[in-house]
Design a protein around this motif. Sequence first.
Motif, mmCIF file in Angstrom:
data_model
loop_
_atom_site.group_PDB
_atom_site.id
_atom_site.type_symbol
_atom_site.label_atom_id
_atom_site.label_comp_id
_atom_site.label_asym_id
_atom_site.label_seq_id
_atom_site.Cartn_x
_atom_site.Cartn_y
_atom_site.Cartn_z
ATOM 1 N N ILE A 153 7.745 19.508 39.952
ATOM 2 C CA ILE A 153 8.913 19.460 40.833
ATOM 3 C C ILE A 153 9.086 20.832 41.468
ATOM 4 C CG2 ILE A 153 11.385 19.005 41.013
ATOM 5 C CD1 ILE A 153 11.176 17.480 38.355
ATOM 6 N N GLU A 154 9.202 20.869 42.785
ATOM 7 C CA GLU A 154 9.435 22.124 43.478
ATOM 8 C C GLU A 154 10.935 22.389 43.581
ATOM 9 O OE1 GLU A 154 7.421 22.480 47.189
ATOM 10 O OE2 GLU A 154 5.467 21.889 46.372
ATOM 11 N N GLY A 155 11.296 23.655 43.445
ATOM 12 C CA GLY A 155 12.700 24.022 43.521
ATOM 13 C C GLY A 155 12.872 25.517 43.714
ATOM 14 N N THR A 156 14.086 25.972 43.544
ATOM 15 C CA THR A 156 14.400 27.386 43.742
ATOM 16 C C THR A 156 14.847 27.999 42.422
ATOM 17 O OG1 THR A 156 15.086 26.979 46.021
ATOM 18 C CG2 THR A 156 15.815 29.040 45.004
ATOM 19 N N GLY A 157 14.179 29.052 42.017
ATOM 20 C CA GLY A 157 14.568 29.780 40.820
ATOM 21 C C GLY A 157 15.318 31.052 41.200
ATOM 22 N N THR A 158 16.217 31.481 40.326
ATOM 23 C CA THR A 158 16.955 32.717 40.587
ATOM 24 C C THR A 158 16.844 33.652 39.390
ATOM 25 O OG1 THR A 158 19.041 31.893 39.672
ATOM 26 C CG2 THR A 158 18.633 31.467 42.014
ATOM 27 N N TYR A 159 16.843 34.941 39.669
ATOM 28 C CA TYR A 159 16.869 35.951 38.609
ATOM 29 C C TYR A 159 17.303 37.273 39.190
ATOM 30 C CZ TYR A 159 12.178 36.818 40.584
ATOM 31 O OH TYR A 159 11.135 37.046 41.435
ATOM 32 N N LEU A 160 17.915 38.079 38.336
ATOM 33 C CA LEU A 160 18.383 39.403 38.747
ATOM 34 C C LEU A 160 17.715 40.451 37.869
ATOM 35 C CD1 LEU A 160 22.078 40.320 39.617
ATOM 36 C CD2 LEU A 160 20.472 41.971 38.679
ATOM 37 N N PRO A 161 16.750 41.180 38.398
ATOM 38 C CA PRO A 161 16.052 42.195 37.598
ATOM 39 C C PRO A 161 16.980 43.352 37.226
ATOM 40 C CG PRO A 161 14.801 41.609 39.576
ATOM 41 C CD PRO A 161 16.175 41.065 39.751
ATOM 42 N N ARG A 162 17.046 43.647 35.945
ATOM 43 C CA ARG A 162 17.884 44.733 35.463
ATOM 44 C C ARG A 162 17.077 46.042 35.352
ATOM 45 N NH1 ARG A 162 23.311 43.375 35.875
ATOM 46 N NH2 ARG A 162 23.580 41.194 35.246
ATOM 47 N N PRO A 209 9.732 43.463 38.187
ATOM 48 C CA PRO A 209 9.650 42.076 38.649
ATOM 49 C C PRO A 209 8.418 41.816 39.518
ATOM 50 C CG PRO A 209 11.296 43.269 39.910
ATOM 51 C CD PRO A 209 10.872 44.180 38.794
ATOM 52 N N TYR A 210 7.916 40.587 39.425
ATOM 53 C CA TYR A 210 6.797 40.156 40.255
ATOM 54 C C TYR A 210 7.206 40.183 41.721
ATOM 55 C CZ TYR A 210 3.611 36.764 42.447
ATOM 56 O OH TYR A 210 2.726 36.132 43.294
ATOM 57 N N LYS A 211 8.414 39.745 41.985
ATOM 58 C CA LYS A 211 8.991 39.808 43.326
ATOM 59 C C LYS A 211 10.424 40.308 43.213
ATOM 60 C CE LYS A 211 6.410 36.099 45.644
ATOM 61 N NZ LYS A 211 6.518 34.783 46.321
ATOM 62 N N GLN A 220 17.390 37.641 43.139
ATOM 63 C CA GLN A 220 16.172 37.144 43.787
ATOM 64 C C GLN A 220 16.126 35.621 43.735
ATOM 65 O OE1 GLN A 220 13.760 38.780 45.408
ATOM 66 N NE2 GLN A 220 12.552 36.925 45.782
ATOM 67 N N LYS A 221 15.757 35.015 44.861
ATOM 68 C CA LYS A 221 15.495 33.577 44.906
ATOM 69 C C LYS A 221 14.006 33.378 45.143
ATOM 70 C CE LYS A 221 20.050 32.144 46.564
ATOM 71 N NZ LYS A 221 20.796 31.373 47.600
ATOM 72 N N MET A 250 -1.538 30.119 29.206
ATOM 73 C CA MET A 250 -0.548 30.103 30.281
ATOM 74 C C MET A 250 0.063 31.484 30.495
ATOM 75 S SD MET A 250 3.058 30.089 30.567
ATOM 76 C CE MET A 250 3.696 29.326 29.086
ATOM 77 N N LEU A 251 0.450 32.128 29.389
ATOM 78 C CA LEU A 251 1.086 33.444 29.496
ATOM 79 C C LEU A 251 0.136 34.492 30.076
ATOM 80 C CD1 LEU A 251 3.005 33.580 26.082
ATOM 81 C CD2 LEU A 251 3.981 33.223 28.358
ATOM 82 N N LYS A 252 -1.154 34.329 29.800
ATOM 83 C CA LYS A 252 -2.144 35.315 30.248
ATOM 84 C C LYS A 252 -2.256 35.365 31.768
ATOM 85 C CE LYS A 252 -6.864 36.850 29.294
ATOM 86 N NZ LYS A 252 -8.101 36.565 28.514
ATOM 87 N N VAL A 253 -2.101 34.213 32.432
ATOM 88 C CA VAL A 253 -2.276 34.180 33.888
ATOM 89 C C VAL A 253 -0.954 34.124 34.647
ATOM 90 C CG1 VAL A 253 -4.526 33.083 33.650
ATOM 91 C CG2 VAL A 253 -2.502 31.655 33.988
ATOM 92 N N HIS A 254 0.141 33.924 33.930
ATOM 93 C CA HIS A 254 1.441 33.845 34.605
ATOM 94 C C HIS A 254 1.828 35.233 35.107
ATOM 95 C CE1 HIS A 254 5.489 32.640 35.584
ATOM 96 N NE2 HIS A 254 5.255 31.401 35.144
ATOM 97 N N PRO A 255 2.275 35.338 36.351
ATOM 98 C CA PRO A 255 2.564 36.666 36.906
ATOM 99 C C PRO A 255 3.904 37.266 36.483
ATOM 100 C CG PRO A 255 3.019 34.999 38.550
ATOM 101 C CD PRO A 255 2.445 34.277 37.363
ATOM 102 N N TYR A 256 4.796 36.445 35.931
ATOM 103 C CA TYR A 256 6.128 36.960 35.617
ATOM 104 C C TYR A 256 6.104 37.857 34.385
ATOM 105 C CZ TYR A 256 8.471 33.793 38.932
ATOM 106 O OH TYR A 256 8.912 33.139 40.058
#
Length: 371
Positions: free
Chosen positions: A172-181, A186-188, A195-196, A218-224
Amino acid sequence: MYAKGQAVIGLMEELAPKSYAVQDDKIGLQLGTLSKEIRKVLVALDVTDEVVDEAIREQADLIIAHHAIIYRPLPHIQTDTPAGRLYEKLIKHDIAVYISHTNLDVADGGINDMMAEAIGLTDTEPLDEVHTDKLKKLIVYAPKEHADKIRQVMFDAGAGWIGDYSHCSFNIEGTGTYLPREGTHPYKGEQGKLQKADEVRIETIVPQSVERKVVQAMLKVHPYEEVAYDLFVLDLKTRTFGLGRAGKLDTPVTLQELCEKVKQAFDVPTLRVVGDPNRMIRKAAVLGGSGSRYVRHAQFRGAEVLVTGDIDYHTAHDALAAGIALIDPGHNVEKIMKQGVADYLEQKLAERKWTTAVVASQVNTEPFRFV
């Protein structure tokens, strides 16, 4: 570069997960530490004085064995007893001992599969089911541009199987949000700014036996920097694993011919047999170790003969009356695991570019002599 002890055992537990062991079986690290580099692994059936001497000569740091060296709680370790001297020698030479017992019996590619393959059994099934792999649902949130890669590494690690269908997932595609402290990378986005991100929610099925492998992949290739994922236990079951194997012989043989094949396959000079040597055998069963309790299981699976060790007198009479033949080449035929496990570990270590060596013990630990 040498592998750490934990890494070597991680590979071993990919073959024979500890969860496959029967209840109260004495498995795992029994002596020493895995928090060290392993230059060489010695794979053995039993850990005897002669095997430990071999490990010392080979400069092995770790023994992976099938039979435990500690069966029950130790009230003391007295170094003037046989067991105490053994433990003392291992500790003085910094040799760790790890046991893989009934989990290696049960596992795909484990002892019973090795035995079945050695005498030419096909279309095999377990004699006695002891473990059913539980299913979990893994949900991970990934940047849209990384979703394909993340899905693929999870599938490659064993996720996404439903029956005979592989690569199963829901997205499912959607919008994630996060606020880097402060202190984040952050990746982005930037620290202190909401960040959205365009993300994909990936859902897939993971058998419990490969859960760690799938998550690590999964964790090895995930950019976050911090990966958002969930694991849920499902009230569903997948494959069942068990002790022993029953299967078909490619070509029917007489019981006498099968006896000769067993002697050659397991390198034994002699064996005991129950049944008519001229009887034709089309379906056989094998069980490593002591199999007296599994004669009925073999017969239930349609086997005409059970190849196993430690058959007692009364079990032999019962089998004769029930019409199932028995071949007893001894408990020690489990030695087939030495080269099998050594080959497996050698391949897996090489794939990861580790220089840790693996050798199969050459010591004959058969306690009986044939005269």
